[in-house]
Scaffold this motif. Structure first.
Motif, PDB file in Angstrom:
ATOM      1  N   GLY A 193       0.943  -0.924   0.229  1.00  0.00           N
ATOM      2  CA  GLY A 193      -0.245   0.552   0.312  1.00  0.00           C
ATOM      3  C   GLY A 193       1.316   0.894   0.496  1.00  0.00           C
ATOM      4  O   GLY A 193       2.412   1.153  -0.256  1.00  0.00           O
ATOM      5  N   GLU A 194       0.330   2.325   0.235  1.00  0.00           N
ATOM      6  CA  GLU A 194       0.973   3.335   0.394  1.00  0.00           C
ATOM      7  C   GLU A 194       2.458   3.151   1.235  1.00  0.00           C
ATOM      8  O   GLU A 194       3.167   3.124   1.211  1.00  0.00           O
ATOM      9  CB  GLU A 194       0.454   4.921   0.447  1.00  0.00           C
ATOM     10  N   ASP A 195       1.981   3.183   2.459  1.00  0.00           N
ATOM     11  CA  ASP A 195       2.836   2.964   4.058  1.00  0.00           C
ATOM     12  C   ASP A 195       1.957   1.957   4.712  1.00  0.00           C
ATOM     13  O   ASP A 195       2.912   1.594   5.790  1.00  0.00           O
ATOM     14  CB  ASP A 195       2.765   4.551   4.764  1.00  0.00           C
ATOM     15  N   SER A 196       1.841   0.786   4.023  1.00  0.00           N
ATOM     16  CA  SER A 196       1.618  -0.568   4.466  1.00  0.00           C
ATOM     17  C   SER A 196       1.487  -1.544   3.685  1.00  0.00           C
ATOM     18  O   SER A 196       1.060  -1.455   2.563  1.00  0.00           O
ATOM     19  CB  SER A 196       0.611  -0.329   5.843  1.00  0.00           C
ATOM     20  N   GLY A 197       0.402  -2.452   4.473  1.00  0.00           N
ATOM     21  CA  GLY A 197       0.532  -3.780   3.880  1.00  0.00           C
ATOM     22  C   GLY A 197      -1.399  -3.223   3.405  1.00  0.00           C
ATOM     23  O   GLY A 197      -1.815  -2.886   4.164  1.00  0.00           O
ATOM     24  N   ALA A 239      -7.433 -15.203   5.193  1.00  0.00           N
ATOM     25  CA  ALA A 239      -6.557 -14.818   5.495  1.00  0.00           C
ATOM     26  C   ALA A 239      -5.054 -14.231   4.763  1.00  0.00           C
ATOM     27  O   ALA A 239      -5.021 -14.853   3.829  1.00  0.00           O
ATOM     28  CB  ALA A 239      -6.455 -16.345   5.972  1.00  0.00           C
ATOM     29  N   SER A 240      -4.016 -13.979   5.799  1.00  0.00           N
ATOM     30  CA  SER A 240      -3.563 -12.763   4.770  1.00  0.00           C
ATOM     31  C   SER A 240      -2.477 -12.673   5.793  1.00  0.00           C
ATOM     32  O   SER A 240      -2.415 -12.252   6.738  1.00  0.00           O
ATOM     33  CB  SER A 240      -4.183 -11.214   4.899  1.00  0.00           C
ATOM     34  N   GLY A 241      -1.160 -12.762   5.182  1.00  0.00           N
ATOM     35  CA  GLY A 241       0.232 -12.598   5.396  1.00  0.00           C
ATOM     36  C   GLY A 241       1.266 -11.850   4.663  1.00  0.00           C
ATOM     37  O   GLY A 241       1.226 -11.806   3.981  1.00  0.00           O
ATOM     38  N   GLY A 242       1.964 -11.132   6.144  1.00  0.00           N
ATOM     39  CA  GLY A 242       2.632 -10.273   5.365  1.00  0.00           C
ATOM     40  C   GLY A 242       4.105  -9.875   6.425  1.00  0.00           C
ATOM     41  O   GLY A 242       4.597 -10.867   6.859  1.00  0.00           O
ATOM     42  N   ASP A 243       4.799  -8.913   5.620  1.00  0.00           N
ATOM     43  CA  ASP A 243       5.659  -8.290   6.047  1.00  0.00           C
ATOM     44  C   ASP A 243       6.098  -8.345   7.572  1.00  0.00           C
ATOM     45  O   ASP A 243       7.171  -8.207   8.517  1.00  0.00           O
ATOM     46  CB  ASP A 243       6.188  -7.320   5.238  1.00  0.00           C
ATOM     47  N   ASP A 244       4.961  -7.639   8.616  1.00  0.00           N
ATOM     48  CA  ASP A 244       4.578  -7.606   9.537  1.00  0.00           C
ATOM     49  C   ASP A 244       5.012  -8.478  10.300  1.00  0.00           C
ATOM     50  O   ASP A 244       4.616  -8.368  12.337  1.00  0.00           O
ATOM     51  CB  ASP A 244       3.463  -6.648  10.397  1.00  0.00           C
ATOM     52  N   LYS A 245       5.500 -10.024  10.158  1.00  0.00           N
ATOM     53  CA  LYS A 245       5.685 -11.193  10.848  1.00  0.00           C
ATOM     54  C   LYS A 245       3.823 -11.735  11.278  1.00  0.00           C
ATOM     55  O   LYS A 245       4.062 -12.491  12.064  1.00  0.00           O
ATOM     56  CB  LYS A 245       6.071 -10.808  12.023  1.00  0.00           C
ATOM     57  N   LEU A 246       2.756 -11.174  10.946  1.00  0.00           N
ATOM     58  CA  LEU A 246       1.615 -11.494  11.293  1.00  0.00           C
ATOM     59  C   LEU A 246       0.710 -12.297   9.606  1.00  0.00           C
ATOM     60  O   LEU A 246       0.659 -11.847   8.860  1.00  0.00           O
ATOM     61  CB  LEU A 246       0.827  -9.957  12.296  1.00  0.00           C
ATOM     62  N   CYS A 264     -13.398  -3.684  -0.830  1.00  0.00           N
ATOM     63  CA  CYS A 264     -13.401  -3.433   0.273  1.00  0.00           C
ATOM     64  C   CYS A 264     -12.489  -3.354   0.161  1.00  0.00           C
ATOM     65  O   CYS A 264     -11.806  -4.204  -0.222  1.00  0.00           O
ATOM     66  CB  CYS A 264     -14.237  -4.554   2.008  1.00  0.00           C
ATOM     67  N   GLN A 265     -11.196  -2.015   0.949  1.00  0.00           N
ATOM     68  CA  GLN A 265      -9.485  -2.336   0.702  1.00  0.00           C
ATOM     69  C   GLN A 265      -9.457  -1.751   2.539  1.00  0.00           C
ATOM     70  O   GLN A 265     -10.036  -1.307   3.304  1.00  0.00           O
ATOM     71  CB  GLN A 265      -9.405  -0.385   0.734  1.00  0.00           C
ATOM     72  N   MET A 266      -8.332  -2.629   3.121  1.00  0.00           N
ATOM     73  CA  MET A 266      -7.915  -2.916   4.368  1.00  0.00           C
ATOM     74  C   MET A 266      -6.716  -2.897   4.333  1.00  0.00           C
ATOM     75  O   MET A 266      -6.079  -3.701   4.378  1.00  0.00           O
ATOM     76  CB  MET A 266      -8.178  -4.717   5.284  1.00  0.00           C
ATOM     77  N   ASP A 267      -6.386  -1.640   5.172  1.00  0.00           N
ATOM     78  CA  ASP A 267      -4.659  -1.459   5.584  1.00  0.00           C
ATOM     79  C   ASP A 267      -4.702  -1.866   6.753  1.00  0.00           C
ATOM     80  O   ASP A 267      -3.866  -1.475   7.530  1.00  0.00           O
ATOM     81  CB  ASP A 267      -4.864  -0.090   5.100  1.00  0.00           C
ATOM     82  N   ASN A 268      -5.158  -2.854   8.122  1.00  0.00           N
ATOM     83  CA  ASN A 268      -4.600  -3.491   8.573  1.00  0.00           C
ATOM     84  C   ASN A 268      -2.635  -3.732   8.773  1.00  0.00           C
ATOM     85  O   ASN A 268      -1.835  -3.427   9.754  1.00  0.00           O
ATOM     86  CB  ASN A 268      -5.587  -4.587   9.451  1.00  0.00           C
ATOM     87  N   HIS A 269      -2.483  -4.408   7.916  1.00  0.00           N
ATOM     88  CA  HIS A 269      -0.936  -4.875   8.150  1.00  0.00           C
ATOM     89  C   HIS A 269       0.274  -3.717   7.556  1.00  0.00           C
ATOM     90  O   HIS A 269      -0.170  -2.925   7.303  1.00  0.00           O
ATOM     91  CB  HIS A 269      -1.163  -5.771   6.491  1.00  0.00           C
ATOM     92  N   LEU A 270       0.840  -3.988   8.623  1.00  0.00           N
ATOM     93  CA  LEU A 270       2.126  -3.214   8.782  1.00  0.00           C
ATOM     94  C   LEU A 270       2.664  -2.523   7.782  1.00  0.00           C
ATOM     95  O   LEU A 270       3.857  -2.145   7.872  1.00  0.00           O
ATOM     96  CB  LEU A 270       2.636  -2.936  10.780  1.00  0.00           C
ATOM     97  N   ALA A 271       2.894  -4.031   7.133  1.00  0.00           N
ATOM     98  CA  ALA A 271       4.436  -4.106   5.851  1.00  0.00           C
ATOM     99  C   ALA A 271       3.185  -4.372   4.980  1.00  0.00           C
ATOM    100  O   ALA A 271       2.504  -5.368   5.061  1.00  0.00           O
ATOM    101  CB  ALA A 271       5.445  -4.212   6.530  1.00  0.00           C
ATOM    102  N   CYS A 272       4.401  -4.396   3.483  1.00  0.00           N
ATOM    103  CA  CYS A 272       3.619  -5.226   2.449  1.00  0.00           C
ATOM    104  C   CYS A 272       2.873  -6.815   3.002  1.00  0.00           C
ATOM    105  O   CYS A 272       3.236  -7.721   3.435  1.00  0.00           O
ATOM    106  CB  CYS A 272       4.910  -5.560   1.892  1.00  0.00           C
ATOM    107  N   VAL A 273       1.972  -7.347   2.118  1.00  0.00           N
ATOM    108  CA  VAL A 273       0.755  -8.289   2.345  1.00  0.00           C
ATOM    109  C   VAL A 273       1.730  -9.294   1.238  1.00  0.00           C
ATOM    110  O   VAL A 273       1.891  -8.938  -0.166  1.00  0.00           O
ATOM    111  CB  VAL A 273      -0.457  -7.739   1.990  1.00  0.00           C
ATOM    112  N   ASN A 274       1.682 -10.471   1.052  1.00  0.00           N
ATOM    113  CA  ASN A 274       2.681 -11.399   0.915  1.00  0.00           C
ATOM    114  C   ASN A 274       2.192 -12.312   0.310  1.00  0.00           C
ATOM    115  O   ASN A 274       1.506 -12.969  -0.632  1.00  0.00           O
ATOM    116  CB  ASN A 274       3.766 -12.300   1.059  1.00  0.00           C
TER     117      ASN A 274
END
Length: 1012
Positions: free
Chosen positions: A34-38, A86-93, A64-74
């Motif tokens: 995203g702009e500054d997040s996943g 389910a979504s997983g990202g660079d924020d380890k979540l 719908c758009q969800m910007d909860n991930h703190l870093a890129c979503v993989n």
């Protein structure tokens, strides 16, 4: 084949790393930067499939758009049932999303108001365990597990039925794990990592099945992802990024012996992603030609770093189609539509392409039954179909175990079938009207009642939290419970009477006029003060014969729960509360005869059940006045309650002959706490009370009947099933009480006399150390609470003392704590309830005060044991523990919905709560409650507890197999044989295959003992 690149699917030019089409084919999700997040975005599928929908501005493209991930979503992946994403990202979540009920369009944070979310997707759980970027997530067949892999070299398996519970962590890779795929049969999960290996793990015991390295030895460089895929028939596993003769390939691994003899060749750069079509195909028959038996085949799409996509059929030697230069950068993810005729491909350049095939090109897809029959032919009954969340071994070694597994399946089917039919059964526990109707009425209109002073009151309507299915921890919306909603049955008690203690006291809903249970004539109240709630109380709360008195003789009663006192006025006939039910006062005027020993319709259980409720009735007379006086004292200003004025006609009932002279008492009640002075009853000219209905037992007391030689005698007359006896005492009688075995009378001169039910004196008069405050009888036990706050309990039958002048100082210390209620159980255990919501019982064996109930107990609020409740026990057990804990018992059912406690913490809290309930029931010597909580505890341990506690429990119940003199084991607990309890616990253990060794071990030991 058609090709489309929808330009409107984009993350504002940022890379898209993952794409997945919803199982229904109506929407798809993309994940990336995203702009500054996943960023996770859910898009509408119809504008991709149909040109006219794309042009129609009324059809939304982004849902719908969800910007909860703190870093890129993989990675983004839909569950097989389509409920969760389910979504997983660079924020380890790993975040799990669920669609929430429509609240109204919300805008995307920081965007112009045009970008409104059409659907609301909420994060219902966050899975934290990885210490590095999460690269891939995958749902197992039937959504039993969710797997995630990370650059921390591990794969974590989560229990998808009980997020955020972690099943296991698979360790073994020595490089970043970048891809996962489940075997469609549910037996294996495969992972691929940068350590040039592909590993296959068994789901049976989560151990490594095989490690494949040969095809990857030559690989140089890395790819961002390694998305491998398993064919829908389970026969082939295809890897990403393999090499053959220094050319990039997608390696085909056969399930049979994990052979690596075939591959897909042709891409110029490393393969990043492989995705099998979910359908199995057979050749399309030409019209008119006789159908030839053809072998079913699969279809697979391969994407590479060389920016091209190839589609292969396993029946062809060459690819069906290759599309070059589809994107400007490497291909990141591929997803098929469920019908198997379309694929979406995404790229690091931030664009998406859609390929649409026809059945002529791919073939005829097999339907689900044909696909299942292929599975069954190859693997026998598909494991995926039998897979349970805790399945640890699939081979059932014990015929008994098999029996319980089958019983479990049957009962599950039965409970599902009877679920709807059962709703009214559950609800009409207390009142004649079914709760379904009450719910409808509640929702139709506000329910009004009038208090004693004529004011209007609106009955509170219980607003429940939205049910989010499997995920207990997080909740978002509040909605009223509608009939038939899955929570409505759990909320029954709250609905039936929010204003005061719930089912355990058998209350009626405030809006419901006291209606008789079906098939019974309306009740005649036994005693002017309390009306039809008495039978309800008898039938629900009193089954195990407690003696429960209201606190006329103590500090004024604060209802069972001090927080609800004010409102309880609006509830007809709360037998043990300080406010007299309005219904009771209105009905009292209609009473023609009160002495009605034949009113059996009031009862539902045997003898002593009744006397308890009746006992409490007789004291409501004084209590109400005391109560009104107390309110004035406490507030100093303001008006006294009008209850006391309303009481006049009731008190002057012919049989009661009560002279209201309790005013002095209230002055005494306000004594400073430090002195520990409890209120004492004031002498009255005459009073009477009913001890029990079956057998019918009445006591009448008349003070100073006759004077002989200057001594004024008082008379005690007792009527038992038509037979009367009476006796004279030389001092004014302050209070009397009894059970079916003994009658106890306390006089003004501090003398306590005890008689048998037929009038024989059983003990010489006992001189009490201080004036008497409260007197209780239960079975052959007598309990006295004196004004200076000491407690004594005697066993009249054995002529022995159980509790000797025990001071209440230990439990009364603290600011402004008063005794609000007391009771003596059938086993002779005294229980004292305090105004601060705590209840203590005194254990004569330990000689300690033990806390058994606390209205403010945080454990109660957080414990969640809904799924461990036996089906036949609809709501709440009856017994001393249930009565003292009142409404808090049901809080445990709702806890999980009301708190966002992490699962492992909630598990600990529930375990602690159940263990404390078990210990309390043991101290109260309440055998049926002990058994009830023991079975719930065992169910909880079987479902999610640690094995060592379950083993310890079984060990204690079994005891030593060989007797030895040193063994201190007792074969029974509270009169229940421990080994019989173990026999009840074993079927519970038998329902979980994880514990079959434990089950077999204890089953065999029991057999051995039985044969001895």
């Amino acid at each position: 084949m058609k090709l489309l690149k929808p330009s409107w699917v984009s993350h504002n030019g940022k890379p898209i790393f993952s794409v997945d089409i919803h199982p229904e084919g109506t929407k798809f999700a993309t994940g990336g930067q995203g702009e500054d997040s996943g960023k996770v975005v859910i898009w509408n599928m119809s504008p991709v499939l149909r040109e006219e929908d794309e042009k129609n501005e009324n059809i939304p493209k982004m849902l719908c758009q969800m910007d909860n991930h703190l870093a890129c979503v993989n990675c983004v992946r839909w569950s097989n049932n389509g409920l969760y994403l389910a979504s997983g990202g660079d924020d380890k979540l790993v975040m799990v999303w669920k669609r929430a009920a429509y609240i109204g369009p919300s805008t995307v944070f920081g965007s112009s108001s045009k970008l409104a979310n059409v659907e609301q997707w909420r994060c219902v759980t966050i899975l934290r365990n990885h210490t590095g970027d999460v690269m891939d997530v995958a749902w197992s067949p039937h959504d039993v597990w969710l797997a995630s892999c990370s650059v921390d070299n591990t794969i974590v398996i989560w229990n998808a039925r009980k997020f955020p519970e972690m099943v296991t962590s698979l360790k073994g890779h020595t490089g970043l794990v970048k891809g996962l795929t489940w075997d469609p049969v549910g037996k294996y999960i495969a992972s691929q990592a940068d350590d040039h290996s592909l590993k296959v793990w068994r789901t049976m015991d989560w151990q490594l099945e095989t490690n494949i390295t040969k095809p990857f030895n030559e690989c140089g460089g890395t790819t961002h992802v390694l998305r491998l895929s398993w064919s829908p028939d389970g026969q082939y596993l295809v890897s990403a990024h393999a090499m053959n003769n220094s050319g990039p390939t997608a390696q085909i691994i056969e399930r049979d012996g994990w052979k690596t003899s075939m591959d897909f060749v042709g891409h110029r750069k490393a393969v990043t992603v492989v995705k099998f079509n979910p359908k199995i195909f057979k050749k399309k028959q030409k019209n008119g030609s006789s159908p030839k038996p053809s072998c079913p085949y699969c279809c697979c799409a391969v994407g590479s770093k060389d920016r091209s996509v190839s589609v292969w059929l396993t029946s062809l030697k060459r690819p069906l189609v290759v599309i070059h230069d589809l994107f400007d950068k490497s291909i990141m993810d591929i997803t098929w539509t469920l019908n198997g005729l379309g694929i979406l491909v995404c790229s690091m350049d931030g664009t998406v392409a859609f390929l649409d095939f026809s059945q002529d090109e791919l073939g005829d897809p097999l339907n689900e039954d044909e696909k299942n029959s292929i599975h069954q032919n190859i693997y026998g009954k598909s494991l995926a179909i039998t897979a349970e969340p805790q399945l640890s071994t699939t081979i059932i070694e014990n015929p008994e175990m098999l029996k319980y597994q089958q019983e479990k399946e049957l009962s599950e089917r039965r409970s599902a079938a009877s679920h709807e039919a059962q709703a009214p059964k559950l609800t009409s526990v207390v009142n004649g009207e079914s709760l379904e109707d009450i719910r409808k009425n509640l929702l139709k209109k506000q329910v009004e009642t009038r208090t004693a002073d004529g004011r209007r009151r609106i009955t509170p309507l219980c607003i429940a939290q939205l049910d989010t299915g499997d995920f207990s921890p997080a909740l978002f919306n509040s909605v009223p419970i509608l009939p038939g909603s899955s929570m409505s049955s759990q909320l029954t008690p709250q609905l039936s009477s929010d204003s005061s203690t719930a089912n355990s006291l058998g209350l009626r809903p405030a809006q419901d006029p006291p209606s008789a249970p079906p098939g019974k004539p309306p009740e005649e109240p036994k005693d002017g003060t309390v009306s039809a709630s008495a039978p309800a109380m008898n039938s629900t709360a009193m089954k195990n014969n407690l003696l429960l008195t209201s606190a006329a003789k103590m500090e004024p009663m604060k209802a069972l729960d001090s927080r609800f006192t004010e409102r309880s006025k609006a509830t007809p006939g709360v037998t043990v509360s300080s406010a007299i039910g309005v219904g009771s006062l209105d009905r009292a005027k209609d009473i023609s005869t009160l002495k009605d020993p034949k009113s059996k319709d009031e009862t539902s259980s045997d003898s002593e059940d009744k006397m308890a409720a009746v006992k409490s009735l007789s004291f409501n007379k004084r209590k109400a006045e005391l109560d009104s006086a107390e309110v004035v004292e406490k507030k100093k200003k303001g008006r006294p309650r009008k209850d006391s004025k309303m009481l006049a006609p009731v008190v002057q009932q012919p049989l009661l002959q009560v002279t209201p002279s309790t005013e002095k008492e209230s002055v005494r009640a306000a004594a400073p706490v430090t002195v520990f002075k409890l209120p004492t009853p004031t002498p009255q000219k005459a009073f009477s009370l009913q001890i029990s209905v079956e057998p019918s037992l009445y006591i009448e007391v008349e003070n100073e009947v006759s004077t002989v030689g200057g001594v004024r005698f008082s008379q005690l007359r007792c009527t038992r099933e038509g037979r009367e006896w009476d006796t004279l005492l030389a001092s004014r009688i302050l209070t009397a009480t009894g059970s079916c075995e003994v009658i106890a009378v306390a006089c003004e001169d501090r003398m306590l006399s005890v008689f048998s039910a037929c009038g024989r004196r059983l003990l010489p008069a006992i001189l009490l150390p201080a004036p008497m405050s409260t007197l209780h009888c239960s079975a052959s036990f007598v309990m006295v609470l004196t004004a200076c706050a000491t407690l004594s309990v005697w066993d009249v039958q054995k002529q022995s003392v159980l509790v000797k002048n025990e001071s209440l100082q230990t439990i009364l210390s603290g600011t402004d704590v008063r005794v609000s209620q007391s009771l003596l159980t059938q086993q002779g255990v005294p229980v004292i309830s305090l105004s601060n919501g705590k209840s203590y019982c005194f254990s004569s064996s330990l000689e300690t005060w033990n806390l058994i109930a606390d209205k403010q107990d945080s454990l109660v609020q957080c414990a969640d044991f809904r799924n461990c409740l036996p089906s036949q026990d609809s709501m709440v057990t009856t017994g001393p523990l249930a009565v003292m804990q009142g409404r808090t018992l049901n809080a445990g059912r709702l806890a999980s919905r009301l708190s966002s406690v992490p699962h492992h913490l909630q598990q600990g809290l529930t375990l602690a709560y159940l263990e404390s309930q078990l210990a309390s029931a043991l101290t109260l010597r309440s055998s049926h409650e002990y058994r009830h909580w023991l079975l719930i505890y065992a169910r909880f341990l079987v479902n999610e507890g640690p094995e060592h506690r379950l083993r310890e429990l079984c060990k204690d119940l079994l005891g030593p197999v060989h007797r030895s003199s040193s063994s201190a084991w007792d074969s029974s607990v509270l009169g229940l044989r421990k080994r019989e309890l173990l026999q009840e616990v074993l079927p519970v253990i038998g329902q979980n295959l994880r514990f079959q060794r434990l089950f077999t071990e204890y089953q065999d030991q029991l057999e051995l003992l039985r044969n001895k």
